[in-house]
Design an enzyme around this catalytic site. Structure first.
Site, PDB file in Angstrom:
ATOM      1  N   LYS A 276       2.907  -7.735  -7.286  1.00 51.58           N
ATOM      2  CA  LYS A 276       2.885  -6.643  -6.305  1.00 51.58           C
ATOM      3  C   LYS A 276       3.792  -7.055  -5.149  1.00 51.58           C
ATOM      4  O   LYS A 276       3.616  -8.120  -4.562  1.00 51.58           O
ATOM      5  CB  LYS A 276       1.444  -6.414  -5.811  1.00 51.58           C
ATOM      6  CG  LYS A 276       1.332  -5.500  -4.572  1.00 51.58           C
ATOM      7  CD  LYS A 276      -0.123  -5.254  -4.148  1.00 51.58           C
ATOM      8  CE  LYS A 276      -0.211  -4.491  -2.824  1.00 51.58           C
ATOM      9  NZ  LYS A 276      -1.601  -4.284  -2.359  1.00 51.58           N
ATOM     10  N   ASP A 281       2.169  -3.215   4.315  1.00 48.00           N
ATOM     11  CA  ASP A 281       1.171  -2.205   3.949  1.00 48.00           C
ATOM     12  C   ASP A 281       0.463  -1.685   5.198  1.00 48.00           C
ATOM     13  O   ASP A 281      -0.487  -2.288   5.688  1.00 48.00           O
ATOM     14  CB  ASP A 281       0.163  -2.823   2.966  1.00 48.00           C
ATOM     15  CG  ASP A 281      -0.903  -1.816   2.523  1.00 48.00           C
ATOM     16  OD1 ASP A 281      -0.713  -0.602   2.775  1.00 48.00           O
ATOM     17  OD2 ASP A 281      -1.910  -2.249   1.929  1.00 48.00           O
ATOM     18  N   LYS A 288      -4.335   1.950   8.198  1.00 46.61           N
ATOM     19  CA  LYS A 288      -5.259   0.834   8.417  1.00 46.61           C
ATOM     20  C   LYS A 288      -5.576   0.699   9.903  1.00 46.61           C
ATOM     21  O   LYS A 288      -4.757   1.104  10.736  1.00 46.61           O
ATOM     22  CB  LYS A 288      -4.592  -0.477   7.965  1.00 46.61           C
ATOM     23  CG  LYS A 288      -4.513  -0.666   6.460  1.00 46.61           C
ATOM     24  CD  LYS A 288      -3.982  -2.047   6.122  1.00 46.61           C
ATOM     25  CE  LYS A 288      -3.905  -2.236   4.619  1.00 46.61           C
ATOM     26  NZ  LYS A 288      -5.215  -2.251   3.956  1.00 46.61           N
ATOM     27  N   ASP A 299       1.502  -8.718   1.942  1.00 51.38           N
ATOM     28  CA  ASP A 299       1.132  -7.872   0.807  1.00 51.38           C
ATOM     29  C   ASP A 299       2.154  -7.938  -0.334  1.00 51.38           C
ATOM     30  O   ASP A 299       2.018  -7.254  -1.339  1.00 51.38           O
ATOM     31  CB  ASP A 299       0.907  -6.434   1.275  1.00 51.38           C
ATOM     32  CG  ASP A 299      -0.193  -5.730   0.492  1.00 51.38           C
ATOM     33  OD1 ASP A 299      -0.999  -6.432  -0.137  1.00 51.38           O
ATOM     34  OD2 ASP A 299      -0.224  -4.488   0.494  1.00 51.38           O
ATOM     35  N   ASP A 358      -3.877   4.045   0.908  1.00 50.90           N
ATOM     36  CA  ASP A 358      -3.976   2.597   1.126  1.00 50.90           C
ATOM     37  C   ASP A 358      -4.278   1.845  -0.177  1.00 50.90           C
ATOM     38  O   ASP A 358      -4.205   0.626  -0.220  1.00 50.90           O
ATOM     39  CB  ASP A 358      -5.053   2.308   2.181  1.00 50.90           C
ATOM     40  CG  ASP A 358      -4.932   0.911   2.770  1.00 50.90           C
ATOM     41  OD1 ASP A 358      -3.899   0.250   2.509  1.00 50.90           O
ATOM     42  OD2 ASP A 358      -5.867   0.491   3.485  1.00 50.90           O
ATOM     43  N   GLU A 360      -2.416   1.414  -2.671  1.00 53.33           N
ATOM     44  CA  GLU A 360      -1.034   1.605  -3.136  1.00 53.33           C
ATOM     45  C   GLU A 360      -0.579   0.548  -4.126  1.00 53.33           C
ATOM     46  O   GLU A 360       0.334   0.795  -4.904  1.00 53.33           O
ATOM     47  CB  GLU A 360      -0.081   1.640  -1.922  1.00 53.33           C
ATOM     48  CG  GLU A 360       0.377   0.268  -1.398  1.00 53.33           C
ATOM     49  CD  GLU A 360      -0.754  -0.610  -0.878  1.00 53.33           C
ATOM     50  OE1 GLU A 360      -1.811  -0.065  -0.534  1.00 53.33           O
ATOM     51  OE2 GLU A 360      -0.583  -1.843  -0.844  1.00 53.33           O
ATOM     52  N   ARG A 362      -1.940  -0.686  -6.819  1.00 51.29           N
ATOM     53  CA  ARG A 362      -2.109  -0.256  -8.213  1.00 51.29           C
ATOM     54  C   ARG A 362      -1.081   0.799  -8.597  1.00 51.29           C
ATOM     55  O   ARG A 362      -0.724   0.931  -9.748  1.00 51.29           O
ATOM     56  CB  ARG A 362      -3.555   0.247  -8.410  1.00 51.29           C
ATOM     57  CG  ARG A 362      -3.929   1.404  -7.557  1.00 51.29           C
ATOM     58  CD  ARG A 362      -5.442   1.560  -7.391  1.00 51.29           C
ATOM     59  NE  ARG A 362      -5.991   0.645  -6.380  1.00 51.29           N
ATOM     60  CZ  ARG A 362      -7.273   0.575  -6.061  1.00 51.29           C
ATOM     61  NH1 ARG A 362      -8.159   1.339  -6.668  1.00 51.29           N
ATOM     62  NH2 ARG A 362      -7.689  -0.279  -5.144  1.00 51.29           N
TER      63      ARG A 362
HETATM   64  N1  BES Z   1      -3.228  -4.828   0.540  1.00 51.40           N
HETATM   65  C1  BES Z   1      -4.519  -4.272   0.574  1.00 51.40           C
HETATM   66  C2  BES Z   1      -5.609  -5.270   0.163  1.00 51.40           C
HETATM   67  C3  BES Z   1      -5.861  -6.410   1.103  1.00 51.40           C
HETATM   68  C4  BES Z   1      -6.808  -6.293   2.092  1.00 51.40           C
HETATM   69  C5  BES Z   1      -5.211  -7.612   0.943  1.00 51.40           C
HETATM   70  C6  BES Z   1      -7.075  -7.366   2.920  1.00 51.40           C
HETATM   71  C7  BES Z   1      -5.465  -8.675   1.766  1.00 51.40           C
HETATM   72  C8  BES Z   1      -6.405  -8.559   2.755  1.00 51.40           C
HETATM   73  C9  BES Z   1      -4.599  -3.081  -0.385  1.00 51.40           C
HETATM   74  O1  BES Z   1      -3.441  -2.367  -0.529  1.00 51.40           O
HETATM   75  C10 BES Z   1      -5.627  -2.167   0.176  1.00 51.40           C
HETATM   76  O2  BES Z   1      -5.416  -1.655   1.223  1.00 51.40           O
HETATM   77  N2  BES Z   1      -6.730  -1.992  -0.540  1.00 51.40           N
HETATM   78  C11 BES Z   1      -7.795  -1.177  -0.094  1.00 51.40           C
HETATM   79  C12 BES Z   1      -8.296  -0.391  -1.269  1.00 51.40           C
HETATM   80  C13 BES Z   1      -9.234   0.723  -0.890  1.00 51.40           C
HETATM   81  C14 BES Z   1      -8.490   1.800  -0.140  1.00 51.40           C
HETATM   82  C15 BES Z   1      -9.849   1.279  -2.163  1.00 51.40           C
HETATM   83  C16 BES Z   1      -8.895  -2.077   0.467  1.00 51.40           C
HETATM   84  O3  BES Z   1      -9.134  -3.145  -0.080  1.00 51.40           O
HETATM   85  O4  BES Z   1      -9.473  -1.719   1.477  1.00 51.40           O
HETATM   86 ZN    ZN Z   2      -1.702  -3.343  -0.195  1.00 53.61          ZN
HETATM   87 MN    MN Z   3      -3.224  -0.884   0.966  1.00 56.89          MN
END
Ligand code: BES
Ligand code: ZN
Ligand code: MN
Length: 503
Positions: A276, A281, A288, A299, A358, A360, A362
């Site tokens: 990825k 992000d 966020k 990210d 968010d 994203e 996947r």
């Molecule tokens: N890049 C984030 C995941 C992340 C969060 C990595 C904290 C490192 C530290 C990912 O893109 C994301 O935002 N995931 C969301 C998914 C949710 C919207 C289902 C998450 O984990 O909150």
């Molecule tokens: Zn992300």
């Molecule tokens: Mn995200």
């Protein structure tokens, strides 16, 4: 390409330690209340200093016990560091050794010397050979020396360490075998540092185009790697709409990078690693919260680990075919950004309802995972900072592992243990799949309570034709013990896994 430290092996007898003209000497000591083989020698010319330190329990030799002797009488070396190895005949487990190894690396680097000699009597680790011990040690030494050069910061510490020399050969393996393990560890450490460098680079510099440029640079340095880069126009033509939807709000062009290392027979199926590469992000329209949002420059750590692993592979030259793939975009809000509720096409033909912009990672990975079907892979591992939920489940200690093939999962778990870069498996049972049903498309991009598992469920819809595992590195790629810096993980796990494939 940054210059590596040099690690050599130049054998000396214990008795010769005193006359060694060394800037810094690091000596391993077994736990003992009395003087033993090594402490006796250290004690002989020092008016009983070692004995005194033993009585005062400042020197115990217990695992990781440390002592700095700035001016050891009877010794020619400028500085002497003693480090505890634990009881002589007690075998350490991998965790204990891993901690000891990073302690030795920290001592070596903090000595501030350019040139360090290390004398370590035998360190026994359960079920491991001495060559394994030296591999981890030299990896931790190279990786421990890493320092990010902050462009634009006037004052920053500089690593002086240039050269390490092991003074003794402990155990029953040949010097040639140990030397090749040292080289192996060293190269893996360098791969970790490549990964850290990319991940630490601020997101205004480290854009998808920057990653593409770095891939071409790696190809130039290591011609055994052939690089191909697709831009937005090419991806659009192929039908990678889902990947492209993530970069819709960004001024930066999304990139898809393919790095091919062909060390095996033409007919042998490749092992593929897919990273990825979200260079920042923000969450997009599902934005966020502000605190710690700077961390979202990390990210792209999955793709950074692909770069680091490919570099290590290029230096080790295994007789394998390995492909590194990076799906890169910047996730930004704007008037052109994807909105919650939008439905997009994927390269696989399945449609996705983007309920949360968010989620994203996947979305870029699914098109990459479909694209690589053309290579008929022997195995595929994707690596992604995919879910915050994974940090809640496993902390910063273990990488999350989910797979559609238990044999592959077992191999990865084993590679995690033997590289001291551990993963832990979570279930990918069918009963979670309905969490990502959508009213308006074939799949929704979020759903359910088990965030890490449902994210993997989403990816599993695109990986049915091959053996696949997903590594969630949200907790292990940065943070935790290393603070707000990249850890270089899981380059050790990935390299170990790839090298353990049938050549
Ligand atoms: N890049 C984030 C995941 C992340 C969060 C990595 C904290 C490192 C530290 C990912 O893109 C994301 O935002 N995931 C969301 C998914 C949710 C919207 C289902 C998450 O984990 O909150
Ligand atoms: Zn992300
Ligand atoms: Mn995200």
């Amino acid at each position: 390409m940054k210059k590596l430290i040099s690690i050599s092996m130049n054998l000396k007898k214990i008795e010769a330690l005193k006359s060694l003209n060394s800037e810094c000497l690091v000596i391993g000591i077994y736990e003992d209340k009395n003087l033993n083989e090594i402490t006796k020698i250290l004690n002989s010319d020092s008016s009983g200093l070692l004995k005194k330190l033993l009585t005062r329990k400042e020197l115990t030799g217990a695992l990781k016990n440390q002592l700095y002797l700035p001016d050891m009488s009877g010794f020619k070396a400028n500085k002497v560091f003693l480090v505890g190895l634990g009881k002589k005949n007690k075998e350490l487990n991998e965790d204990e050794f891993s901690q000891l190894s990073s302690t030795i690396s920290k001592i070596t680097i903090s000595s501030n010397a350019k040139d360090v000699d290390i004398f370590l009597p035998e360190i026994k680790v359960k079920l491991k050979k001495p060559s394994w011990v030296y591999k981890i040690l030299s990896r931790d030494l190279e990786s421990g020396c890493y320092q990010y050069f902050f462009e634009g910061k006037k004052t920053q510490p500089k690593n002086k360490l240039k050269k390490i020399n092991f003074l003794n050969l402990a155990g029953n393996e040949s010097k040639a075998k140990i030397l090749s393990s040292i080289k192996m560890g060293h190269v893996i450490g360098a791969g970790m540092n490549t990964s850290k460098d990319l991940a630490n680079t601020p997101a205004n510099i480290c854009t998808p185009s920057h990653l593409a440029k770095q891939a071409k640079l790696i190809s130039k340095t290591f011609p055994s790697i052939k690089t191909k880069v697709l831009g937005e126009k090419e991806m659009k033509k192929l039908g990678m709409d889902c990947l492209l939807s993530v970069g819709n709000g960004s001024a930066q062009e999304s990139k898809f990078i393919i790095m091919q290392y062909s060390g095996g027979k033409k007919t042998s199926k490749p092992h593929i690693i897919v990273g990825k590469g979200i260079t920042f992000d923000t969450g997009g329209i599902s934005i966020k919260p502000s605190p710690n949002m700077d961390e979202m420059k990390y990210d792209m750590s999955g793709s950074a680990s692909v770069f680091g692993t490919m570099r290590a592979i290029a230096e080790i030259k295994p007789k394998l075919n390995i492909i590194g793939v990076v799906a890169s975009a910047e996730n930004m809000p704007s008037s052109t950004a994807t909105k919650p509720g939008d439905v997009v096409n994927t390269l696989s033909g399945q449609t996705v309802e983007i309920l949360n912009t968010d989620a994203e990672g996947r979305l870029v990975l699914c098109d990459a995972l479909t694209y690589i079907e053309r290579f008929k892979p022997a195995s595929v591992i994707d690596i992604a900072t995919l879910t915050g939920a994974c940090v809640v489940a496993l902390g910063h200690q273990a990488t999350g592992l989910l797979s559609n093939d238990q044999n592959l999962a077992d191999n990865i778990l084993e590679s995690g243990y033997s590289s001291c870069d551990k993963a832990w498996q979570l279930p990918l049972w069918d009963e979670y799949q309905s969490d990502i049903n959508s009213k308006y498309a074939d799949i929704a991009n979020i759903g359910g309570r088990a965030g890490t598992i449902t994210a993997a469920c989403f990816l599993s819809r695109f990986t049915r034709s091959y053996k696949w595992a997903h590594l969630d590195i949200a907790g292990t790629a940065y943070g935790g013990r290393v603070g707000k810096t990249s850890s270089g993980r899981p380059v050790p796990l990935l390299t170990e896994y790839l090298l353990s494939r049938k050549q």
